[in-house]
Motif scaffolding. Structure first.
Motif, PDB file in Angstrom:
ATOM      1  N   ALA A  43       0.925  -1.115   0.076  1.00 17.86           N
ATOM      2  CA  ALA A  43      -0.006   0.019   0.132  1.00 17.86           C
ATOM      3  C   ALA A  43       0.864   1.129  -0.023  1.00 17.86           C
ATOM      4  O   ALA A  43       1.907   1.255   0.727  1.00 17.86           O
ATOM      5  CB  ALA A  43      -0.853  -0.047   1.167  1.00 17.86           C
ATOM      6  N   ALA A  44       0.330   2.030  -0.694  1.00 19.36           N
ATOM      7  CA  ALA A  44       1.310   3.584  -0.813  1.00 19.36           C
ATOM      8  C   ALA A  44       1.147   4.316   0.607  1.00 19.36           C
ATOM      9  O   ALA A  44       2.196   5.072   1.027  1.00 19.36           O
ATOM     10  CB  ALA A  44       0.552   4.307  -1.710  1.00 19.36           C
ATOM     11  N   THR A  56      -4.507   3.777   0.630  1.00 17.47           N
ATOM     12  CA  THR A  56      -4.416   4.125  -0.870  1.00 17.47           C
ATOM     13  C   THR A  56      -3.341   3.293  -1.368  1.00 17.47           C
ATOM     14  O   THR A  56      -2.487   2.877  -0.914  1.00 17.47           O
ATOM     15  CB  THR A  56      -4.066   5.709  -0.798  1.00 17.47           C
ATOM     16  N   GLY A  57      -3.645   3.108  -2.746  1.00 17.18           N
ATOM     17  CA  GLY A  57      -2.586   2.685  -3.502  1.00 17.18           C
ATOM     18  C   GLY A  57      -2.369   1.030  -3.245  1.00 17.18           C
ATOM     19  O   GLY A  57      -1.224   0.454  -3.159  1.00 17.18           O
ATOM     20  N   TYR A  58      -3.374   0.345  -2.846  1.00 17.92           N
ATOM     21  CA  TYR A  58      -3.535  -0.945  -2.182  1.00 17.92           C
ATOM     22  C   TYR A  58      -3.220  -1.888  -3.540  1.00 17.92           C
ATOM     23  O   TYR A  58      -3.945  -1.769  -4.359  1.00 17.92           O
ATOM     24  CB  TYR A  58      -4.596  -1.276  -1.635  1.00 17.92           C
ATOM     25  N   GLY A  59      -2.249  -2.886  -3.101  1.00 15.80           N
ATOM     26  CA  GLY A  59      -2.256  -3.990  -4.330  1.00 15.80           C
ATOM     27  C   GLY A  59      -2.058  -5.460  -3.494  1.00 15.80           C
ATOM     28  O   GLY A  59      -1.448  -5.426  -2.603  1.00 15.80           O
ATOM     29  N   ALA A  60      -2.671  -6.373  -4.320  1.00 17.45           N
ATOM     30  CA  ALA A  60      -2.413  -7.630  -3.667  1.00 17.45           C
ATOM     31  C   ALA A  60      -2.131  -8.541  -4.936  1.00 17.45           C
ATOM     32  O   ALA A  60      -2.690  -8.461  -6.293  1.00 17.45           O
ATOM     33  CB  ALA A  60      -3.426  -8.248  -3.152  1.00 17.45           C
ATOM     34  N   THR A  61      -1.252  -9.627  -4.844  1.00 17.90           N
ATOM     35  CA  THR A  61      -0.800 -10.521  -5.991  1.00 17.90           C
ATOM     36  C   THR A  61      -0.633 -11.867  -5.495  1.00 17.90           C
ATOM     37  O   THR A  61       0.114 -12.051  -4.222  1.00 17.90           O
ATOM     38  CB  THR A  61       0.818  -9.963  -6.538  1.00 17.90           C
ATOM     39  N   LEU A  62      -1.296 -12.761  -6.270  1.00 16.13           N
ATOM     40  CA  LEU A  62      -1.161 -14.256  -5.808  1.00 16.13           C
ATOM     41  C   LEU A  62       0.173 -14.718  -6.314  1.00 16.13           C
ATOM     42  O   LEU A  62       0.952 -14.154  -7.028  1.00 16.13           O
ATOM     43  CB  LEU A  62      -1.938 -15.064  -6.705  1.00 16.13           C
ATOM     44  N   VAL A  74      -9.194   2.015   0.014  1.00 16.60           N
ATOM     45  CA  VAL A  74      -9.570   1.076   0.730  1.00 16.60           C
ATOM     46  C   VAL A  74     -10.048   1.691   1.848  1.00 16.60           C
ATOM     47  O   VAL A  74      -9.419   2.469   2.725  1.00 16.60           O
ATOM     48  CB  VAL A  74      -8.479  -0.090   0.884  1.00 16.60           C
ATOM     49  N   SER A  75     -11.273   1.475   2.518  1.00 15.60           N
ATOM     50  CA  SER A  75     -11.853   1.721   3.724  1.00 15.60           C
ATOM     51  C   SER A  75     -12.473   0.610   4.533  1.00 15.60           C
ATOM     52  O   SER A  75     -13.453  -0.028   3.896  1.00 15.60           O
ATOM     53  CB  SER A  75     -12.871   2.792   3.554  1.00 15.60           C
ATOM     54  N   VAL A  76     -12.027   0.126   5.531  1.00 12.06           N
ATOM     55  CA  VAL A  76     -12.799  -1.064   6.208  1.00 12.06           C
ATOM     56  C   VAL A  76     -12.838  -0.596   7.653  1.00 12.06           C
ATOM     57  O   VAL A  76     -11.897  -0.071   8.250  1.00 12.06           O
ATOM     58  CB  VAL A  76     -11.585  -2.119   6.344  1.00 12.06           C
TER      59      VAL A  76
END
Length: 303
Positions: A43-44, A56-62, A74-76
């Motif tokens: 994430a940034a 902000t700038g969230y990323g996920a990779t398998l 993202v907001s949780v």
């Protein structure tokens, strides 16, 4: 032959896969509850509260660089304050994994053989104390090789179900697109109720997942549905009922026909005659039992 309707259901069911993933993933790594060997995240920027998480700038990779997720914002949060920050990080990462697994059509080798029931247990206990996990993603991109999707917004809400021993999920996406065009609806919304016993025993799940509503909306045309499914390991051990209604089917076919795979357009045109007509609406009742799929009581050969 695959139907666009089934594809829409597959996308709409991403939240379901995400929740079922809670029962099959590890809580070992504090980095969002999933081992780095399975899914890497970044994430940034992060803003963390006692019961909230923003990125902000969230990323996920398998693992294996096989599928990618990017989210602009993202907001949780849990407005009730029962969920801890680790709970919220887990929920965000597990839903991320559900979508990545969906587009990848399975789990890569790095995600096999791990157990996430401790993380699931903590989350479920908080939900039964009144917690409501609310996840909102803006500017979403999801890709796997040549398959690429984008959405303006995705929301998922998890809470204890009204039925005892169950979890409710409300999942919605707006502005859903695919480069080059697709038959996917611009917006999808579904409400699911999942028995917790299915999450406790994912190898031999028992019980029914209730689909109290399924909505898909195109520029022209609308899909509405409801039903239930009792998933097994094969079609022969699975069962279910689904009641679907499409409003303005002719207008919808005119919109999506240019981007439909060869033969699917013809299949949908034929399917019109199997449905029950009521003005501008066509309705189908689908049942699956003992490996036999029936549409309005007519057996249909399926793979």
């Amino acid at each position: 032959m695959k139907s666009p309707i089934l594809s829409h259901m597959k996308i709409a069911a991403a939240s379901l896969i995400g929740l079922i993933a809670l029962g099959t993933l590890s809580g070992q790594a504090r980095a969002d509850a999933i081992p780095a060997a399975c899914m890497s995240v970044s994430a940034a920027s992060r803003t963390m509260g006692s019961a909230s998480l923003a990125m902000t700038g969230y990323g996920a990779t398998l693992s294996g660089n096989s599928a990618h997720l990017t989210v602009g914002q993202v907001s949780v949060q849990d407005r009730q304050g029962h969920l801890t920050l680790p709970n919220l990080r887990d929920a965000n990462a597990l839903i991320s994994f559900g979508l990545l697994k969906l587009v990848h059509d399975g789990s890569p080798a790095g995600c096999r053989g791990v157990d996430g029931r401790p993380a699931l247990k903590n989350l479920r206990e908080a939900l039964h104390k009144g917690a409501v996990a609310e996840l909102v993603w803006h500017q979403v991109g999801l890709s796997e090789r040549d398959s690429r999707y984008a959405a303006d917004q995705i929301t998922a809400t998890l809470r204890a179900g009204q039925a005892r021993g169950s979890i409710d999920i409300v999942f919605a996406t707006n502005g859903l697109t695919s480069p080059g065009g697709s038959a996917l609806p611009g917006s999808v919304r579904t409400t699911l109720t999942i028995p917790e016993q299915m999450l406790d025993d994912t190898k031999s799940p028992t019980g029914r997942i209730t689909i109290s509503s399924l909505e898909g909306i195109w520029a022209k045309g609308r899909l509405d549905g409801n039903g239930w499914v009792a998933p097994g390991h094969t079609a022969g051990s699975s069962s279910g009922e689904l009641h679907l209604t499409i409003t303005d089917l002719n207008d919808l076919l005119a919109v999506i026909r240019p981007v439909l795979p060869t033969g699917v357009s013809t299949a949908l045109s034929v399917a019109q005659f199997m449905g029950h007509r009521d003005g501008n609406k066509v309705t189908w009742d689908l049942t699956l039992s003992s490996g036999i799929l029936k549409v309005n009581s007519i057996p249909i050969p399926v793979n």
